[in-house]
Motif scaffolding. Structure first.
Motif, PDB file in Angstrom:
ATOM      1  N   ARG A  45      -2.252   0.972  -3.739  1.00  0.00           N
ATOM      2  CA  ARG A  45      -2.192   2.415  -4.022  1.00  0.00           C
ATOM      3  C   ARG A  45      -2.279   2.626  -5.525  1.00  0.00           C
ATOM      4  O   ARG A  45      -1.615   1.946  -6.305  1.00  0.00           O
ATOM      5  CB  ARG A  45      -0.874   2.950  -3.477  1.00  0.00           C
ATOM      6  CG  ARG A  45      -0.572   4.396  -3.828  1.00  0.00           C
ATOM      7  CD  ARG A  45       0.741   4.829  -3.203  1.00  0.00           C
ATOM      8  NE  ARG A  45       0.610   4.788  -1.754  1.00  0.00           N
ATOM      9  CZ  ARG A  45       0.068   5.751  -1.019  1.00  0.00           C
ATOM     10  NH1 ARG A  45      -0.381   6.846  -1.610  1.00  0.00           N
ATOM     11  NH2 ARG A  45      -0.005   5.636   0.291  1.00  0.00           N
ATOM     12  N   THR A  46      -3.094   3.592  -5.928  1.00  0.00           N
ATOM     13  CA  THR A  46      -3.226   3.899  -7.349  1.00  0.00           C
ATOM     14  C   THR A  46      -2.656   5.257  -7.721  1.00  0.00           C
ATOM     15  O   THR A  46      -2.574   5.575  -8.902  1.00  0.00           O
ATOM     16  CB  THR A  46      -4.707   3.844  -7.785  1.00  0.00           C
ATOM     17  OG1 THR A  46      -5.450   4.802  -7.035  1.00  0.00           O
ATOM     18  CG2 THR A  46      -5.280   2.456  -7.553  1.00  0.00           C
ATOM     19  N   ASP A  47      -2.266   6.029  -6.692  1.00  0.00           N
ATOM     20  CA  ASP A  47      -1.721   7.363  -6.947  1.00  0.00           C
ATOM     21  C   ASP A  47      -0.790   7.729  -5.796  1.00  0.00           C
ATOM     22  O   ASP A  47      -1.116   7.456  -4.637  1.00  0.00           O
ATOM     23  CB  ASP A  47      -2.853   8.386  -7.053  1.00  0.00           C
ATOM     24  CG  ASP A  47      -2.339   9.773  -7.434  1.00  0.00           C
ATOM     25  OD1 ASP A  47      -1.895  10.505  -6.529  1.00  0.00           O
ATOM     26  OD2 ASP A  47      -2.384  10.101  -8.624  1.00  0.00           O
ATOM     27  N   ARG A  59       3.962   4.119  -0.649  1.00  0.00           N
ATOM     28  CA  ARG A  59       4.754   4.592  -1.775  1.00  0.00           C
ATOM     29  C   ARG A  59       6.093   3.855  -1.822  1.00  0.00           C
ATOM     30  O   ARG A  59       6.652   3.471  -0.795  1.00  0.00           O
ATOM     31  CB  ARG A  59       5.006   6.102  -1.668  1.00  0.00           C
ATOM     32  CG  ARG A  59       3.755   6.960  -1.699  1.00  0.00           C
ATOM     33  CD  ARG A  59       4.131   8.439  -1.898  1.00  0.00           C
ATOM     34  NE  ARG A  59       5.300   8.816  -1.136  1.00  0.00           N
ATOM     35  CZ  ARG A  59       5.282   9.260   0.115  1.00  0.00           C
ATOM     36  NH1 ARG A  59       4.126   9.357   0.752  1.00  0.00           N
ATOM     37  NH2 ARG A  59       6.389   9.599   0.726  1.00  0.00           N
ATOM     38  N   THR A  67       0.508   6.279   4.461  1.00  0.00           N
ATOM     39  CA  THR A  67      -0.162   5.002   4.678  1.00  0.00           C
ATOM     40  C   THR A  67      -0.333   4.804   6.167  1.00  0.00           C
ATOM     41  O   THR A  67       0.624   4.919   6.931  1.00  0.00           O
ATOM     42  CB  THR A  67       0.660   3.841   4.096  1.00  0.00           C
ATOM     43  OG1 THR A  67       0.826   4.039   2.686  1.00  0.00           O
ATOM     44  CG2 THR A  67      -0.035   2.500   4.336  1.00  0.00           C
ATOM     45  N   GLU A 110      -2.418   9.595  -2.787  1.00  0.00           N
ATOM     46  CA  GLU A 110      -3.498   9.004  -1.998  1.00  0.00           C
ATOM     47  C   GLU A 110      -3.061   8.742  -0.560  1.00  0.00           C
ATOM     48  O   GLU A 110      -1.898   8.440  -0.293  1.00  0.00           O
ATOM     49  CB  GLU A 110      -3.940   7.664  -2.590  1.00  0.00           C
ATOM     50  CG  GLU A 110      -4.692   7.752  -3.894  1.00  0.00           C
ATOM     51  CD  GLU A 110      -5.072   6.387  -4.408  1.00  0.00           C
ATOM     52  OE1 GLU A 110      -6.129   6.285  -5.073  1.00  0.00           O
ATOM     53  OE2 GLU A 110      -4.321   5.413  -4.170  1.00  0.00           O
ATOM     54  N   THR A 111      -4.021   8.827   0.342  1.00  0.00           N
ATOM     55  CA  THR A 111      -3.823   8.376   1.714  1.00  0.00           C
ATOM     56  C   THR A 111      -4.555   7.043   1.860  1.00  0.00           C
ATOM     57  O   THR A 111      -5.746   6.955   1.566  1.00  0.00           O
ATOM     58  CB  THR A 111      -4.380   9.389   2.721  1.00  0.00           C
ATOM     59  OG1 THR A 111      -3.765  10.662   2.492  1.00  0.00           O
ATOM     60  CG2 THR A 111      -4.088   8.948   4.147  1.00  0.00           C
ATOM     61  N   VAL A 112      -3.833   6.028   2.302  1.00  0.00           N
ATOM     62  CA  VAL A 112      -4.363   4.666   2.280  1.00  0.00           C
ATOM     63  C   VAL A 112      -4.342   4.077   3.685  1.00  0.00           C
ATOM     64  O   VAL A 112      -3.369   4.249   4.428  1.00  0.00           O
ATOM     65  CB  VAL A 112      -3.545   3.770   1.323  1.00  0.00           C
ATOM     66  CG1 VAL A 112      -4.167   2.383   1.221  1.00  0.00           C
ATOM     67  CG2 VAL A 112      -3.460   4.411  -0.063  1.00  0.00           C
ATOM     68  N   GLY A 147      -0.540  11.086   0.633  1.00  0.00           N
ATOM     69  CA  GLY A 147       0.506  10.158   0.223  1.00  0.00           C
ATOM     70  C   GLY A 147       0.942   9.209   1.308  1.00  0.00           C
ATOM     71  O   GLY A 147       1.763   8.323   1.069  1.00  0.00           O
ATOM     72  N   ARG A 180      -8.460   5.280   0.431  1.00  0.00           N
ATOM     73  CA  ARG A 180      -8.693   3.865   0.167  1.00  0.00           C
ATOM     74  C   ARG A 180      -8.552   3.082   1.472  1.00  0.00           C
ATOM     75  O   ARG A 180      -7.757   3.451   2.346  1.00  0.00           O
ATOM     76  CB  ARG A 180      -7.713   3.327  -0.882  1.00  0.00           C
ATOM     77  CG  ARG A 180      -7.728   4.122  -2.180  1.00  0.00           C
ATOM     78  CD  ARG A 180      -6.713   3.601  -3.198  1.00  0.00           C
ATOM     79  NE  ARG A 180      -7.133   2.346  -3.789  1.00  0.00           N
ATOM     80  CZ  ARG A 180      -8.015   2.244  -4.790  1.00  0.00           C
ATOM     81  NH1 ARG A 180      -8.581   3.328  -5.290  1.00  0.00           N
ATOM     82  NH2 ARG A 180      -8.333   1.072  -5.291  1.00  0.00           N
ATOM     83  N   LEU A 195       0.783  -1.224   0.000  1.00  0.00           N
ATOM     84  CA  LEU A 195       0.000   0.000   0.000  1.00  0.00           C
ATOM     85  C   LEU A 195       0.822   1.285   0.000  1.00  0.00           C
ATOM     86  O   LEU A 195       0.321   2.334  -0.422  1.00  0.00           O
ATOM     87  CB  LEU A 195      -0.924   0.026   1.224  1.00  0.00           C
ATOM     88  CG  LEU A 195      -1.887  -1.155   1.392  1.00  0.00           C
ATOM     89  CD1 LEU A 195      -2.706  -0.970   2.672  1.00  0.00           C
ATOM     90  CD2 LEU A 195      -2.792  -1.308   0.184  1.00  0.00           C
TER      91      LEU A 195
END
Length: 319
Positions: free
Chosen positions: A287-289, A122, A214, A292-294, A212, A240, A120
Motif C-alpha cells: 500500500r502506498t496511500d 492499513r 483490502t 487506496e483499495t488493494v 482504503g 493496486r 497490504l
C-alpha cells in the motif's frame, strides 16, 4: 507412526507443535526468500499426475534457509484422502519425513491471508470480514487475531447455521466474531475482506469495496467478479493488485476465471503492481496511500508448505 526409513508425522502431532504465530513467520520468511530469489519453486508450479480412478497434483520447492527440498502431494481423485509433504535433505537428497497436511495446509492458507494483509492493509486495521465458513475459513480468526489488534471479525456464509458454527468455534480467539449471511451488510466498515469460498460464481463485486480497504481472494473458483479489477457502474476498481504466484494464479481461482472469460492478458499485466513475495522482500511497496483499495490474490506457494513441514519435523526432534 513410522515406516521403514522415513517417519510419517500424522495430523495430531503437527497440531501439537505448530502455532498460528509459527505459520505467520514461516509464510513471511518463505515469501521474502522467494522475492529475493533465495529459494526455488517447481516449474511448472504444479504437475498433475494421472486422473480417474487415481490422480495426484504435485507442487515443490527448494529452501536454502532450511537446507531442504519438499514436494506437496495431493490426491485429486474421488476417495483421495489427505495431502502429504515429503521433505528431503537438499544436499544429499535423503528423504527426511512425510508430514500429513490436513490441518497444516489449512493453517498455511489462513496464515498466507494474514501475511498478505500485513503487507497490504492499513496499519490501523480493526475489522476483518471472512467470506466463507469452510474448514480453511475457520482458521482465519486465530491467525488474524495474532496478526492484528482487531476489534471485530465478521463471517459471511450462505447458511446461517454455518456462520453460527464458525463464530462458536472461533470464540477462543479473543476477538468478537459476528456471524451473518448478507455480504451487503457485512462489507461496509471492513478494513480487510477475505474471500475463501468454493463458489464457481462471483461472490464479491466492486460494490463491496471501500476506499482504503483490502480485498484478499484465496478460493479456487471465480469468487471475485472481474469488476473488482475493471470497475463498474456500482463500484470502483481496486487501485493496486498483487499476486503470490502469477503463473499458478493464471490457471486457477478468480484470475484464471477472468482470463477464461475473455479478460485480455495485457489488461491483467497492466493492472498488476507486483508480487507479494517482492513486497515481503522489501523490493516493492504494498500500500502506498491509506485511501487506496488493494487486492491480493493468494493461490498458495509450495515453499510455505515445505517450511511448515520442516518446522514440524524439527519441533518433533526428527532429523
Amino acid at each position: 507412526m513410522t515406516a521403514p526409513g522415513i517417519p510419517l508425522v500424522p495430523d495430531a502431532d503437527v497440531r501439537s507443535v505448530v502455532t498460528p504465530a509459527d505459520a505467520l513467520a514461516a509464510v513471511r520468511d518463505a515469501w521474502a526468500d522467494l522475492g529475493a530469489e533465495r529459494l526455488s519453486l517447481s516449474s511448472p508450479a504444479i504437475t498433475r499426475l494421472g486422473g480417474a480412478p487415481h490422480g495426484f497434483s504435485l507442487k515443490g520447492a527448494l529452501l536454502d534457509r532450511y537446507g531442504v527440498a519438499g514436494v506437496r502431494v495431493t490426491p485429486t481423485h474421488t476417495g483421495g484422502r489427505n495431502s502429504w509433504c515429503l521433505v528431503l535433505e537438499s544436499e544429499s537428497g535423503r528423504p527426511l519425513v512425510a508430514v500429513e497436511e490436513s490441518w497444516l495446509y489449512r493453517l498455511r492458507t489462513a496464515a498466507s491471508a494474514a501475511v498478505a494483509a500485513r503487507l497490504l492493509a492499513r496499519r490501523d486495521t480493526e475489522v476483518v470480514t471472512v467470506v466463507g465458513a469452510g474448514r480453511i475459513g475457520r482458521l482465519m480468526p486465530a491467525v488474524f487475531a495474532e496478526a492484528f489488534p482487531l476489534r471485530e471479525i465478521r463471517v459471511v456464509a450462505r447458511r446461517a447455521e454455518s456462520a453460527a458454527a464458525f463464530a462458536a468455534e472461533a470464540a477462543g480467539c479473543g476477538v468478537p466474531v459476528v456471524p451473518g449471511t448478507d455480504l451487503e451488510a457485512a462489507a461496509p466498515g471492513s478494513d480487510v475482506l477475505v474471500a475463501i469460498t468454493s463458489s464457481r460464481e462471483p461472490v464479491v463485486h466492486a460494490r463491496h469495496l471501500s476506499p482504503g480497504g483490502t480485498l484478499l481472494g484465496l478460493g479456487g473458483g471465480a469468487e471475485l467478479a472481474a469488476d473488482v479489477l475493471t470497475g463498474s457502474a456500482t463500484g470502483r476498481a481496486v487501485d493496486r493488485l498483487y499476486v503470490d504466484d502469477l503463473g499458478y494464479a493464471r490457471e486457477v481461482g478468480s484470475i484464471g476465471a477472468w482470463l477464461d472469460a475473455g479478460l485480455p492478458p495485457e489488461t491483467l499485466a497492466a493492472r498488476l503492481s507486483g508480487s507479494l513475495p517482492e513486497v515481503a522482500a522489501g523490493l516493492l511497496p504494498g500500500r502506498t496511500d491509506p485511501g487506496e483499495t488493494v487486492l491480493g490474490v493468494v493461490q498458495g506457494v509450495a515453499a510455505c508448505d515445505v517450511a511448515l513441514a520442516c518446522l514440524a519435523m524439527r519441533r518433533l526432534g526428527i532429523s
